[in-house]
Scaffold this motif. Structure first.
Motif, PDB file in Angstrom:
ATOM      1  N   UNK A  45       0.814  -1.222   0.000  1.00 34.78           N
ATOM      2  CA  UNK A  45       0.000   0.000   0.000  1.00 34.78           C
ATOM      3  C   UNK A  45       0.852   1.278   0.000  1.00 34.78           C
ATOM      4  N   UNK A  46       2.040   1.190   0.574  1.00 41.29           N
ATOM      5  CA  UNK A  46       2.924   2.363   0.598  1.00 41.29           C
ATOM      6  C   UNK A  46       3.432   2.650  -0.810  1.00 41.29           C
ATOM      7  N   UNK A  47       3.810   1.590  -1.498  1.00 39.93           N
ATOM      8  CA  UNK A  47       4.316   1.793  -2.847  1.00 39.93           C
ATOM      9  C   UNK A  47       3.178   2.222  -3.783  1.00 39.93           C
ATOM     10  N   UNK A  48       1.973   1.718  -3.508  1.00 39.46           N
ATOM     11  CA  UNK A  48       0.832   2.153  -4.328  1.00 39.46           C
ATOM     12  C   UNK A  48       0.499   3.616  -4.069  1.00 39.46           C
ATOM     13  N   UNK A  49       0.683   4.052  -2.835  1.00 39.38           N
ATOM     14  CA  UNK A  49       0.465   5.471  -2.519  1.00 39.38           C
ATOM     15  C   UNK A  49       1.455   6.326  -3.312  1.00 39.38           C
ATOM     16  N   UNK A  50       2.678   5.815  -3.463  1.00 36.14           N
ATOM     17  CA  UNK A  50       3.675   6.545  -4.256  1.00 36.14           C
ATOM     18  C   UNK A  50       3.285   6.544  -5.738  1.00 36.14           C
ATOM     19  N   UNK A  51       2.793   5.402  -6.241  1.00 33.40           N
ATOM     20  CA  UNK A  51       2.333   5.330  -7.650  1.00 33.40           C
ATOM     21  C   UNK A  51       1.338   6.446  -7.934  1.00 33.40           C
ATOM     22  N   UNK A  52       0.413   6.599  -7.009  1.00 37.05           N
ATOM     23  CA  UNK A  52      -0.706   7.512  -7.248  1.00 37.05           C
ATOM     24  C   UNK A  52      -0.275   8.969  -7.069  1.00 37.05           C
ATOM     25  N   UNK A  53       0.435   9.227  -5.960  1.00 34.53           N
ATOM     26  CA  UNK A  53       0.684  10.630  -5.619  1.00 34.53           C
ATOM     27  C   UNK A  53       1.803  11.248  -6.441  1.00 34.53           C
ATOM     28  N   UNK A  54       2.714  10.433  -6.930  1.00 33.28           N
ATOM     29  CA  UNK A  54       3.802  11.026  -7.714  1.00 33.28           C
ATOM     30  C   UNK A  54       3.251  11.638  -9.006  1.00 33.28           C
ATOM     31  N   UNK A  55       2.085  11.148  -9.425  1.00 35.09           N
ATOM     32  CA  UNK A  55       1.455  11.719 -10.619  1.00 35.09           C
ATOM     33  C   UNK A  55       0.409  12.766 -10.268  1.00 35.09           C
ATOM     34  N   UNK A  56       0.307  13.104  -9.000  1.00 30.87           N
ATOM     35  CA  UNK A  56      -0.677  14.097  -8.540  1.00 30.87           C
ATOM     36  C   UNK A  56      -2.074  13.777  -9.079  1.00 30.87           C
ATOM     37  N   UNK A  57      -2.424  12.497  -9.005  1.00 29.28           N
ATOM     38  CA  UNK A  57      -3.726  12.081  -9.537  1.00 29.28           C
ATOM     39  C   UNK A  57      -4.851  12.564  -8.632  1.00 29.28           C
ATOM     40  N   UNK A  58      -5.961  12.973  -9.263  1.00 29.16           N
ATOM     41  CA  UNK A  58      -7.140  13.377  -8.510  1.00 29.16           C
ATOM     42  C   UNK A  58      -8.059  12.191  -8.270  1.00 29.16           C
ATOM     43  N   UNK A  59      -8.091  11.296  -9.247  1.00 33.03           N
ATOM     44  CA  UNK A  59      -9.060  10.207  -9.193  1.00 33.03           C
ATOM     45  C   UNK A  59      -8.375   8.873  -9.483  1.00 33.03           C
ATOM     46  N   UNK A  60      -8.766   7.835  -8.714  1.00 34.85           N
ATOM     47  CA  UNK A  60      -8.180   6.518  -8.909  1.00 34.85           C
ATOM     48  C   UNK A  60      -9.295   5.488  -9.109  1.00 34.85           C
ATOM     49  N   UNK A  61      -9.569   5.109 -10.351  1.00 32.98           N
ATOM     50  CA  UNK A  61     -10.584   4.085 -10.582  1.00 32.98           C
ATOM     51  C   UNK A  61     -10.008   2.709 -10.216  1.00 32.98           C
ATOM     52  N   UNK A  62     -10.684   2.026  -9.331  1.00 35.91           N
ATOM     53  CA  UNK A  62     -10.206   0.710  -8.888  1.00 35.91           C
ATOM     54  C   UNK A  62     -11.372  -0.232  -8.631  1.00 35.91           C
ATOM     55  N   UNK A  63     -11.056  -1.505  -8.464  1.00 35.70           N
ATOM     56  CA  UNK A  63     -12.051  -2.467  -8.015  1.00 35.70           C
ATOM     57  C   UNK A  63     -12.336  -2.216  -6.535  1.00 35.70           C
ATOM     58  N   UNK A  64     -13.508  -2.684  -6.142  1.00 32.00           N
ATOM     59  CA  UNK A  64     -13.987  -2.474  -4.767  1.00 32.00           C
ATOM     60  C   UNK A  64     -12.969  -2.941  -3.707  1.00 32.00           C
ATOM     61  N   UNK A  65     -12.307  -4.055  -4.010  1.00 34.85           N
ATOM     62  CA  UNK A  65     -11.352  -4.636  -3.054  1.00 34.85           C
ATOM     63  C   UNK A  65     -10.165  -3.727  -2.776  1.00 34.85           C
ATOM     64  N   UNK A  66      -9.968  -2.729  -3.645  1.00 32.55           N
ATOM     65  CA  UNK A  66      -8.809  -1.847  -3.479  1.00 32.55           C
ATOM     66  C   UNK A  66      -9.122  -0.597  -2.651  1.00 32.55           C
ATOM     67  N   UNK A  67     -10.368  -0.428  -2.252  1.00 31.08           N
ATOM     68  CA  UNK A  67     -10.732   0.806  -1.540  1.00 31.08           C
ATOM     69  C   UNK A  67      -9.882   1.073  -0.295  1.00 31.08           C
ATOM     70  N   UNK A  68      -9.607   0.062   0.537  1.00 29.34           N
ATOM     71  CA  UNK A  68      -8.773   0.338   1.710  1.00 29.34           C
ATOM     72  C   UNK A  68      -7.350   0.796   1.358  1.00 29.34           C
ATOM     73  N   UNK A  69      -6.873   0.384   0.196  1.00 34.38           N
ATOM     74  CA  UNK A  69      -5.530   0.815  -0.227  1.00 34.38           C
ATOM     75  C   UNK A  69      -5.560   2.321  -0.547  1.00 34.38           C
ATOM     76  N   UNK A  70      -6.620   2.731  -1.211  1.00 34.51           N
ATOM     77  CA  UNK A  70      -6.727   4.157  -1.554  1.00 34.51           C
ATOM     78  C   UNK A  70      -6.931   4.979  -0.273  1.00 34.51           C
ATOM     79  N   UNK A  71      -7.670   4.409   0.657  1.00 35.01           N
ATOM     80  CA  UNK A  71      -7.867   5.100   1.925  1.00 35.01           C
ATOM     81  C   UNK A  71      -6.523   5.294   2.622  1.00 35.01           C
ATOM     82  N   UNK A  72      -5.687   4.285   2.564  1.00 30.02           N
ATOM     83  CA  UNK A  72      -4.360   4.417   3.186  1.00 30.02           C
ATOM     84  C   UNK A  72      -3.514   5.465   2.442  1.00 30.02           C
ATOM     85  N   UNK A  73      -3.666   5.522   1.138  1.00 26.88           N
ATOM     86  CA  UNK A  73      -2.973   6.569   0.364  1.00 26.88           C
ATOM     87  C   UNK A  73      -3.386   7.952   0.872  1.00 26.88           C
ATOM     88  N   UNK A  74      -4.679   8.121   1.076  1.00 24.13           N
ATOM     89  CA  UNK A  74      -5.183   9.428   1.538  1.00 24.13           C
ATOM     90  C   UNK A  74      -4.590   9.786   2.898  1.00 24.13           C
TER      91      UNK A  74
END
Ligand code: TRP
Length: 335
Positions: free
Chosen positions: A133-162
């Motif tokens: 989840x830490x590396x996924x947070x880096x994937x997302x934030x390094x691109x300054x993404x506003x929105x992350x479309x994911x499957x339902x099972x990934x919601x807690x990962x995005x929450x941890x990114x936030x």
């Protein structure tokens, strides 16, 4: 003109994609690429969390995932498809984030917990796996993404990114964007077993690249409503995976409600219903399959798409990591 918001989403390259990926993420991606600036990451490093003993498979799997995305309508002229491992700034940001992400918060993450159980890892959880989840947070934030479309099972990962973003911005400086998750319309597709989510490891999948024979073979093996034994028993279509697939993939709009009516009334047998589903799926997957075949004939073009996409994505990552270092006051010799 208002600047488009940015999307970052991704797949672990673990082989060919199936219908579950289609409804859970790809269809959504195809739709969103018109309105957003879309980045699609092929998460080859993350794939190593469970495939570290088979890294040699990645080279092919990366290409399979890329072709599946494009065959389904992701347009590399509009969307940027790129490789995680070729952006070292993601790795760097992962390390910074890992300094202030507690082990307990990772162990509590419901997605991680569930995967540890499903994979039977128990007390053999690797450091890299727990930290994904830490590396996924880096994937997302390094691109300054506003929105992350994911499957339902990934919601807690995005929450941890936030959470990571909030902590970073609070501690250092407001440089990162707190992304929002977006789950596709269906989100989760039941497998051909009618019990579990469609997943390669459970063998309950229909691949996007399956041909007519594979489709009928997989459909004829599908579970149906267990209370409907004889042709004229009344069925429960809403609980039957065969009907769920009709609803999701059969493009013949008149046929689908009729199937429901006939099944409810005990006028339609499962064998016939499956035959029609094979036809429907074949019609649905036909154009995807055709496009994929064309792509397979030009492997160099796929590589070029990835190389170009990675170059473009890296430009953004380099900019972000500069502001990250500045915010952390570790940009010692610049400014
Ligand atoms: N964890 C995602 C999956 O298993 C893949 C992924 C990696 C991802 N990095 C991402 C998804 C960033 C969205 C954003 O499907």
């Amino acid at each position: 003109m208002k600047k488009k918001e940015r999307i970052l989403t991704g797949d672990r390259p673990t082989g060919k994609l199936h219908l579950g990926h289609y409804v859970g993420s790809i269809a959504n991606r195809v739709e969103l690429q018109e309105t957003y600036e879309e980045y699609i990451l092929i998460a080859d490093v993350q794939a190593l969390t469970t495939n570290f003993d088979h890294p040699e498979r990645l080279a092919q799997d990366i290409r399979e995932v890329t072709m599946d995305n494009i065959a389904c309508g992701v347009d590399p002229e509009i969307s940027t498809i790129f490789l995680q491992s070729m952006i070292p700034e993601i790795t760097e940001l992962t390390i910074y984030f890992s300094m202030f992400t507690s082990i307990a918060s990772l162990q509590r993450n419901p997605t991680i917990k569930q995967e540890i159980k499903a994979l039977g890892l128990s007390d053999n959880v690797m450091y890299g796996f727990l930290g994904y989840p830490v590396s996924q947070a880096a994937d997302i934030t390094i691109f300054k993404a506003n929105l992350v479309p994911v499957g339902e099972d990934q919601l807690p990962i995005i929450e941890q990114t936030r959470e990571i973003v909030r902590k970073f911005n609070r501690m250092y400086q407001e440089v990162l964007i707190e992304p929002k998750a977006q789950v596709g319309v269906v989100g989760r597709l039941v497998g051909t077993d009618g019990l579990n989510k469609m997943s390669k490891s459970l063998g309950n999948v229909i691949y996007l690249s399956d041909g007519p024979d594979e489709i009928s073979c997989r459909v004829s093996g599908m579970f149906t409503d267990p209370t409907k034994i004889r042709l004229n028993d009344k069925g429960h279509p809403d609980k039957c995976p065969v009907y769920i697939y009709h609803r999701g993939f059969n493009k013949n709009e008149a046929e689908v409600p009729q199937i429901k009516k006939d099944c409810l009334a005990g006028r339609l047998g499962c064998v016939e219903c499956k035959k029609r589903l094979s036809g429907g799926l074949n019609e649905f997957l036909g154009p995807i399959r055709e496009k994929r075949k064309k792509l397979e004939a030009h492997p160099k073009k796929i590589d070029d798409i990835l190389i170009e996409g990675t170059k473009k994505a890296r430009g953004i990552a380099v900019d972000t990591i500069k502001s990250v270092r500045a915010a952390m006051k570790i940009n010692y010799f610049s400014g």
